[in-house]
Design a protein around this motif. Structure first.
Motif, short mmCIF file in Angstrom:
data_model
loop_
_atom_site.label_atom_id
_atom_site.label_comp_id
_atom_site.label_asym_id
_atom_site.label_seq_id
_atom_site.Cartn_x
_atom_site.Cartn_y
_atom_site.Cartn_z
N PRO A 209 -22.46 4.65 -39.22
CA PRO A 209 -21.73 5.52 -38.03
C PRO A 209 -22.58 5.96 -37.13
O PRO A 209 -22.01 6.22 -35.97
CB PRO A 209 -21.18 6.77 -38.94
CG PRO A 209 -22.06 6.77 -40.15
CD PRO A 209 -22.49 5.35 -40.49
N GLU A 210 -23.87 6.02 -37.24
CA GLU A 210 -24.81 6.63 -36.38
C GLU A 210 -25.80 5.32 -35.55
O GLU A 210 -26.46 5.61 -34.61
CB GLU A 210 -26.21 7.27 -36.95
CG GLU A 210 -25.45 8.52 -37.74
CD GLU A 210 -24.76 9.43 -36.95
OE1 GLU A 210 -25.12 9.51 -35.65
OE2 GLU A 210 -23.52 9.96 -37.38
N LYS A 212 -26.47 2.90 -32.83
CA LYS A 212 -26.25 2.76 -31.42
C LYS A 212 -26.34 1.40 -30.94
O LYS A 212 -27.17 0.60 -30.72
CB LYS A 212 -27.39 3.58 -30.51
CG LYS A 212 -27.27 5.01 -30.91
CD LYS A 212 -28.19 5.77 -30.19
CE LYS A 212 -29.80 5.68 -30.58
NZ LYS A 212 -30.59 6.50 -29.78
N GLU A 258 -11.32 4.95 -31.55
CA GLU A 258 -12.44 5.94 -31.99
C GLU A 258 -13.69 4.94 -32.44
O GLU A 258 -14.82 5.59 -32.15
CB GLU A 258 -11.82 6.44 -33.21
CG GLU A 258 -10.83 7.51 -32.84
CD GLU A 258 -10.25 8.34 -34.08
OE1 GLU A 258 -10.20 9.48 -34.23
OE2 GLU A 258 -9.74 7.59 -35.05
N TYR A 259 -13.47 4.10 -33.06
CA TYR A 259 -14.65 3.05 -33.14
C TYR A 259 -15.29 2.38 -31.72
O TYR A 259 -16.42 2.58 -31.75
CB TYR A 259 -14.37 2.01 -34.27
CG TYR A 259 -14.18 2.19 -35.76
CD1 TYR A 259 -15.52 2.68 -36.33
CD2 TYR A 259 -13.35 1.74 -36.26
CE1 TYR A 259 -15.56 2.89 -37.59
CE2 TYR A 259 -13.21 2.15 -37.66
CZ TYR A 259 -14.26 2.74 -38.21
OH TYR A 259 -14.02 2.93 -39.71
N ARG A 261 -15.50 3.71 -29.24
CA ARG A 261 -15.85 4.69 -28.36
C ARG A 261 -17.29 5.28 -28.75
O ARG A 261 -17.85 6.06 -28.28
CB ARG A 261 -14.93 6.11 -28.37
CG ARG A 261 -13.70 5.67 -27.20
CD ARG A 261 -12.66 6.68 -27.38
NE ARG A 261 -11.59 6.47 -26.28
CZ ARG A 261 -10.46 6.64 -26.36
NH1 ARG A 261 -9.92 7.45 -27.59
NH2 ARG A 261 -9.38 6.38 -25.60
N ARG A 262 -17.72 4.69 -30.09
CA ARG A 262 -19.09 4.75 -30.54
C ARG A 262 -19.98 3.69 -29.92
O ARG A 262 -21.11 4.10 -29.68
CB ARG A 262 -19.31 4.61 -31.82
CG ARG A 262 -18.25 5.39 -32.89
CD ARG A 262 -18.57 5.20 -34.24
NE ARG A 262 -17.81 6.08 -35.10
CZ ARG A 262 -17.52 5.82 -36.64
NH1 ARG A 262 -18.39 4.89 -36.98
NH2 ARG A 262 -16.82 6.60 -37.21
N ARG A 286 -19.42 6.28 -22.09
CA ARG A 286 -19.84 5.14 -22.91
C ARG A 286 -20.21 4.03 -21.77
O ARG A 286 -20.66 3.00 -22.22
CB ARG A 286 -18.62 4.55 -23.48
CG ARG A 286 -17.95 5.41 -24.52
CD ARG A 286 -18.69 5.55 -25.64
NE ARG A 286 -19.61 6.91 -25.78
CZ ARG A 286 -20.78 7.02 -26.57
NH1 ARG A 286 -20.86 6.13 -27.41
NH2 ARG A 286 -21.44 7.89 -26.49
#
Length: 334
Positions: A209-210, A212, A258-259, A261-262, A286
């Motif tokens: 999840p972190e 980049k 949501e994914y 937008r990471r 983003r």
């Protein structure tokens, strides 16, 4: 300030005693350019690819304050044996670090790894900080296997642990569904979409999840696929409140949007309407400026299309440079 996060380099030379796995940079009589010879690739590389002084001059002319430099995609040769791929990667990474050291604050170099061997690729990431590299570039597929495949999880997990951003460059996979002339346009667009979608559907986005990640050319067709994926997940139009009993493929985790937008996406989509869509769907936080320079010429001045959108001052500042520092994990100078 403007930071171009999608710019490429090529080493000036390769060792004379290098194995056949290495490319060659052949001199051109009466010209400062050189010809990259690598397998079937024949490419005339202007000196701006490998000369720091020429790059800074070109940046100044275009209004670019800094570049994120990644190896030209043809160098991502995952068909090589892993040992040879590692030797090639180390040579290119050393050149990248040296080039960036000639203009501190102007260049942020990304390295490459032999992703055909995910474990070895993960191990190689530990040397990046020592070399002064800020992240890693990978292709959108490895010999036709999308990067969201579970075999690449150790690599992404290690990049997440080290805080190294990943730049995914769309690369054609072998296909006979379109002519070879479409490889650099339509196929690359499809490959970017498949790469981004595979990180979500393959579970890597959930497990890291972190992490980049940014995608060249805004992930190709991925942003247009997302509303359909969101509908299947939620059962509603226009990203309204989910109605699980109407959903076709609902789960209790984050939604596809949501994914998505990471992730980060560069602005190299050639049309203000496309950039506007990216901002509206994914958020101005983003989006990154990208040009593919010097493989392609920048628009003049750089960032002109983004500036034409009528974004607020804070939104425009984010797109032009602030998001880039967030992505790089570098403290903003302003």
């Amino acid at each position: 300030m403007l930071i171009d996060v999608h710019a490429h380099l090529l080493p000036r030379d390769y060792p004379e005693n290098a194995s056949e796995c290495f490319p060659r940079m052949e001199r051109i009589d009466g010209d400062t350019a050189r010809t990259l010879v690598f397998g079937a690739t024949r490419f005339r590389a202007r000196d701006v690819f490998f000369d720091a002084e020429r790059r800074v001059e070109a940046m100044t002319r275009s209004g670019v304050d800094a570049e994120v430099l990644t190896p030209m995609p043809p160098l991502l040769r995952y068909d090589l044996p892993a040992g040879e791929g590692l030797a090639l990667a180390r040579h290119i990474n050393e050149f990248t670090a040296t080039l960036c050291g000639m203009a501190p604050g102007k260049f942020f170099g990304f390295g490459m790894v032999p992703l055909q061997d995910p474990d070895r690729a993960a191990e190689e990431l530990t040397s990046f900080h020592e070399q002064g590299l800020y992240g890693v570039e990978i292709a959108s597929n490895v010999l036709g296997v999308s990067i969201g495949d579970d075999r690449f999880l150790p690599f992404f997990a290690e990049a997440e642990r080290l805080g190294l951003p990943v730049f995914v460059h769309a690369m054609p996979a072998i296909t006979d569904r379109l002519p070879a002339s479409a490889m650099g346009t339509y196929v690359v667009g499809m490959e970017g979409a498949l790469a981004a979608a595979s990180l979500i559907t393959g579970g890597i986005a959930a497990k890291c999840p972190e992490l980049k990640v940014s995608f060249s050319h805004a992930g190709g067709g991925f942003p247009l696929m997302l509303p359909r994926a969101q509908y299947f997940w939620s059962g509603t139009w226009n990203e309204e409140e989910p109605v699980p009993n109407r959903a076709i493929a609902h789960d209790d985790g984050p939604s596809p949007l949501e994914y998505a937008r990471r992730f980060y996406y560069d602005s190299m989509v050639f049309d203000a309407r496309a950039v506007r869509y990216l901002v509206d769907l994914l958020g101005h936080d983003r989006l990154l400026i990208g040009s593919d320079f010097p493989a392609m010429e920048r628009e003049e001045p750089a960032g002109q299309t983004v500036r034409s959108l009528g974004l607020s001052e804070n939104e425009l500042t984010d797109v032009l440079w602030h998001n880039a520092f967030r992505y790089l994990g570098v403290e903003s100078p302003l």
